[in-house]
Design a protein around this motif. Structure first.
Motif, PDB file in Angstrom:
ATOM      1  N   VAL A   1       9.026 -76.739  46.485  1.00 38.26           N
ATOM      2  CA  VAL A   1       9.999 -77.824  46.361  1.00 38.26           C
ATOM      3  C   VAL A   1      11.075 -77.701  47.435  1.00 38.26           C
ATOM      4  N   ILE A   2      11.475 -76.489  47.752  1.00 43.19           N
ATOM      5  CA  ILE A   2      12.477 -76.284  48.812  1.00 43.19           C
ATOM      6  C   ILE A   2      11.964 -76.827  50.135  1.00 43.19           C
ATOM      7  N   PHE A   3      10.717 -76.496  50.482  1.00 41.97           N
ATOM      8  CA  PHE A   3      10.182 -76.957  51.760  1.00 41.97           C
ATOM      9  C   PHE A   3       9.972 -78.464  51.777  1.00 41.97           C
ATOM     10  N   THR A   4       9.345 -79.010  50.732  1.00 41.71           N
ATOM     11  CA  THR A   4       9.133 -80.452  50.700  1.00 41.71           C
ATOM     12  C   THR A   4      10.460 -81.204  50.648  1.00 41.71           C
ATOM     13  N   GLY A   5      11.446 -80.631  49.956  1.00 42.14           N
ATOM     14  CA  GLY A   5      12.771 -81.242  49.920  1.00 42.14           C
ATOM     15  C   GLY A   5      13.421 -81.266  51.292  1.00 42.14           C
ATOM     16  N   PHE A   6      13.150 -80.234  52.110  1.00 38.99           N
ATOM     17  CA  PHE A   6      13.677 -80.196  53.473  1.00 38.99           C
ATOM     18  C   PHE A   6      13.115 -81.344  54.307  1.00 38.99           C
ATOM     19  N   VAL A   7      11.827 -81.619  54.169  1.00 39.92           N
ATOM     20  CA  VAL A   7      11.207 -82.731  54.889  1.00 39.92           C
ATOM     21  C   VAL A   7      11.778 -84.053  54.396  1.00 39.92           C
ATOM     22  N   VAL A   8      11.920 -84.189  53.082  1.00 38.76           N
ATOM     23  CA  VAL A   8      12.447 -85.425  52.497  1.00 38.76           C
ATOM     24  C   VAL A   8      13.857 -85.718  52.998  1.00 38.76           C
ATOM     25  N   SER A   9      14.685 -84.704  53.093  1.00 37.70           N
ATOM     26  CA  SER A   9      16.097 -84.906  53.426  1.00 37.70           C
ATOM     27  C   SER A   9      16.382 -84.915  54.919  1.00 37.70           C
ATOM     28  N   SER A  10      15.433 -84.460  55.751  1.00 40.65           N
ATOM     29  CA  SER A  10      15.746 -84.249  57.165  1.00 40.65           C
ATOM     30  C   SER A  10      14.887 -85.028  58.148  1.00 40.65           C
ATOM     31  N   PHE A  11      13.696 -85.479  57.769  1.00 44.14           N
ATOM     32  CA  PHE A  11      12.765 -86.091  58.713  1.00 44.14           C
ATOM     33  C   PHE A  11      12.705 -87.608  58.520  1.00 44.14           C
ATOM     34  N   SER A  12      12.481 -88.307  59.631  1.00 42.61           N
ATOM     35  CA  SER A  12      12.348 -89.762  59.537  1.00 42.61           C
ATOM     36  C   SER A  12      11.127 -90.143  58.715  1.00 42.61           C
ATOM     37  N   HIS A  13      10.057 -89.339  58.819  1.00 38.59           N
ATOM     38  CA  HIS A  13       8.888 -89.519  57.968  1.00 38.59           C
ATOM     39  C   HIS A  13       9.014 -88.566  56.783  1.00 38.59           C
ATOM     40  N   GLY A  14       9.857 -88.961  55.820  1.00 39.21           N
ATOM     41  CA  GLY A  14      10.191 -88.062  54.708  1.00 39.21           C
ATOM     42  C   GLY A  14       9.592 -88.439  53.375  1.00 39.21           C
ATOM     43  N   PHE A  15       8.793 -89.527  53.326  1.00 38.16           N
ATOM     44  CA  PHE A  15       8.126 -89.925  52.086  1.00 38.16           C
ATOM     45  C   PHE A  15       9.119 -90.136  50.942  1.00 38.16           C
ATOM     46  N   ARG A  16      10.294 -90.651  51.283  1.00 36.64           N
ATOM     47  CA  ARG A  16      11.367 -90.792  50.291  1.00 36.64           C
ATOM     48  C   ARG A  16      11.088 -91.877  49.257  1.00 36.64           C
ATOM     49  N   TYR A  17      10.179 -92.771  49.558  1.00 37.39           N
ATOM     50  CA  TYR A  17       9.824 -93.815  48.591  1.00 37.39           C
ATOM     51  C   TYR A  17       9.388 -93.209  47.250  1.00 37.39           C
ATOM     52  N   HIS A  18       8.785 -92.043  47.293  1.00 35.36           N
ATOM     53  CA  HIS A  18       8.234 -91.414  46.086  1.00 35.36           C
ATOM     54  C   HIS A  18       9.242 -90.539  45.341  1.00 35.36           C
ATOM     55  N   THR A  19      10.405 -90.280  45.930  1.00 36.45           N
ATOM     56  CA  THR A  19      11.309 -89.277  45.362  1.00 36.45           C
ATOM     57  C   THR A  19      11.955 -89.650  44.030  1.00 36.45           C
ATOM     58  N   PRO A  20      12.294 -90.932  43.760  1.00 38.74           N
ATOM     59  CA  PRO A  20      12.870 -91.203  42.430  1.00 38.74           C
ATOM     60  C   PRO A  20      11.964 -90.767  41.288  1.00 38.74           C
ATOM     61  N   MET A  21      10.654 -90.850  41.494  1.00 36.86           N
ATOM     62  CA  MET A  21       9.725 -90.380  40.465  1.00 36.86           C
ATOM     63  C   MET A  21       9.508 -88.875  40.562  1.00 36.86           C
ATOM     64  N   LEU A  22       9.111 -88.389  41.744  1.00 39.32           N
ATOM     65  CA  LEU A  22       8.679 -86.996  41.869  1.00 39.32           C
ATOM     66  C   LEU A  22       9.836 -86.003  41.848  1.00 39.32           C
ATOM     67  N   PHE A  23      11.007 -86.385  42.357  1.00 44.31           N
ATOM     68  CA  PHE A  23      12.164 -85.491  42.365  1.00 44.31           C
ATOM     69  C   PHE A  23      13.200 -85.886  41.320  1.00 44.31           C
ATOM     70  N   GLY A  24      12.913 -86.948  40.547  1.00 42.54           N
ATOM     71  CA  GLY A  24      13.877 -87.421  39.576  1.00 42.54           C
ATOM     72  C   GLY A  24      13.313 -87.527  38.172  1.00 42.54           C
ATOM     73  N   VAL A  25      12.622 -88.640  37.901  1.00 35.55           N
ATOM     74  CA  VAL A  25      12.140 -88.937  36.546  1.00 35.55           C
ATOM     75  C   VAL A  25      11.263 -87.823  35.981  1.00 35.55           C
ATOM     76  N   MET A  26      10.474 -87.181  36.833  1.00 34.60           N
ATOM     77  CA  MET A  26       9.590 -86.108  36.351  1.00 34.60           C
ATOM     78  C   MET A  26      10.344 -84.994  35.637  1.00 34.60           C
ATOM     79  N   GLU A  27      11.623 -84.809  35.986  1.00 33.77           N
ATOM     80  CA  GLU A  27      12.381 -83.706  35.391  1.00 33.77           C
ATOM     81  C   GLU A  27      12.720 -83.952  33.925  1.00 33.77           C
ATOM     82  N   PHE A  28      12.557 -85.192  33.450  1.00 36.10           N
ATOM     83  CA  PHE A  28      12.766 -85.442  32.023  1.00 36.10           C
ATOM     84  C   PHE A  28      11.843 -84.574  31.173  1.00 36.10           C
ATOM     85  N   SER A  29      10.630 -84.344  31.670  1.00 34.31           N
ATOM     86  CA  SER A  29       9.663 -83.566  30.888  1.00 34.31           C
ATOM     87  C   SER A  29      10.057 -82.098  30.766  1.00 34.31           C
ATOM     88  N   SER A  30      11.004 -81.662  31.600  1.00 32.21           N
ATOM     89  CA  SER A  30      11.451 -80.268  31.531  1.00 32.21           C
ATOM     90  C   SER A  30      12.501 -80.041  30.450  1.00 32.21           C
TER      91      SER A  30
END
Length: 243
Positions: A95-124
């Motif tokens: 998660v640290i490495f993928t988060g680095f790409v998400v937050s720092s690169f122009s090709h960061g796949f941020r479209y998916h983050t509300p689900m994968l880095f957000g809503v998914m944490e409800f299950s925890s």
């Protein structure tokens, strides 16, 4: 120490879940047909053009930064203080490495983050209570025997529903698109770039794709263990009835 760690995880995961749900329901209105569809069915990721799935969406950069901060704290605490399992520690690292790409690169796949880095944490969230009950077996059996079983079922349903069902389309497109960028990297960087730049870009995309694949594999592996545990629980009840 472990109780404090679990309480902190609960608060942080609750924040991630609410933050992700807010963005999922407000910022992605064009990508979903209705609120019910968003909450009950895998996301309509295919309606979004591919190039917008891996670039843009800079408003979601915060998800990557927050996940980096949280996992940079959770990794050493889990390793040195609360004795987390190797799989959990691997999850933190990826998660640290993928988060680095998400937050720092122009090709960061941020479209998916509300689900994968957000809503998914409800299950925890129910997992925190389940772990606490597991760490105090005698006290739990004496005072909260039924409640502990209910928490297990709630955790199982939420994990399978959110991480293995709702997020499935995001997992698929994230891995597929990062793999495509890895193999066609020359097309997506500035013309005239040196071979070093191309190779560096391919290295990042390759590691990101591998990290995403590992994270996804962990979700489905844990999902398998949950289904296995539910089956054992049901089997025990049937045996008791027969007896």
């Amino acid at each position: 120490m472990k109780t404090s760690y679990q309480a902190t995880n609960f608060c942080i995961n609750l924040f991630f879940g609410i933050y992700g749900m807010y963005h999922l329901l407000t910022q992605h209105q064009r990508s979903y047909t209705s609120v019910i569809h968003r909450l009950l069915l895998p996301s309509a990721v295919t309606s979004m053009p591919v190039h917008l799935q891996f670039s843009g969406s800079t408003q979601f950069t915060t998800f990557g930064s927050l996940q980096i901060a949280y996992n940079l704290w959770a990794l050493p605490v889990g390793l040195f203080l609360v004795d987390e399992s190797p799989l959990i520690l691997t999850h933190h690292f990826c998660v640290i490495f993928t988060g680095f790409v998400v937050s720092s690169f122009s090709h960061g796949f941020r479209y998916h983050t509300p689900m994968l880095f957000g809503v998914m944490e409800f299950s925890s969230l129910p997992l925190v209570f389940m772990n606490y009950f597991r760490d105090h077996p005698e006290w739990t059996k004496k005072n909260y025997g039924k409640e502990s079983k209910i928490v297990r079922v709630v955790f199982a349903i939420s994990f399978l529903w959110i991480r293995c069902w709702l997020a499935s389309a995001h997992h698929y497109h994230l891995i597929r698109n990062s793999g495509l960028l890895f193999y066609t990297s020359v097309m997506y960087i500035d013309a005239g770039s040196s071979s070093i730049s191309v190779n560096a870009y391919r290295l990042v995309m390759g590691l990101f794709c591998s990290g995403s694949l590992l994270l996804t594999s962990l979700q489905y592996y844990w999902g398998y263990l949950i289904v296995k545990g539910l089956w054992k629980m049901v089997s025990k009840k049937e045996k008791r009835k027969k007896e």
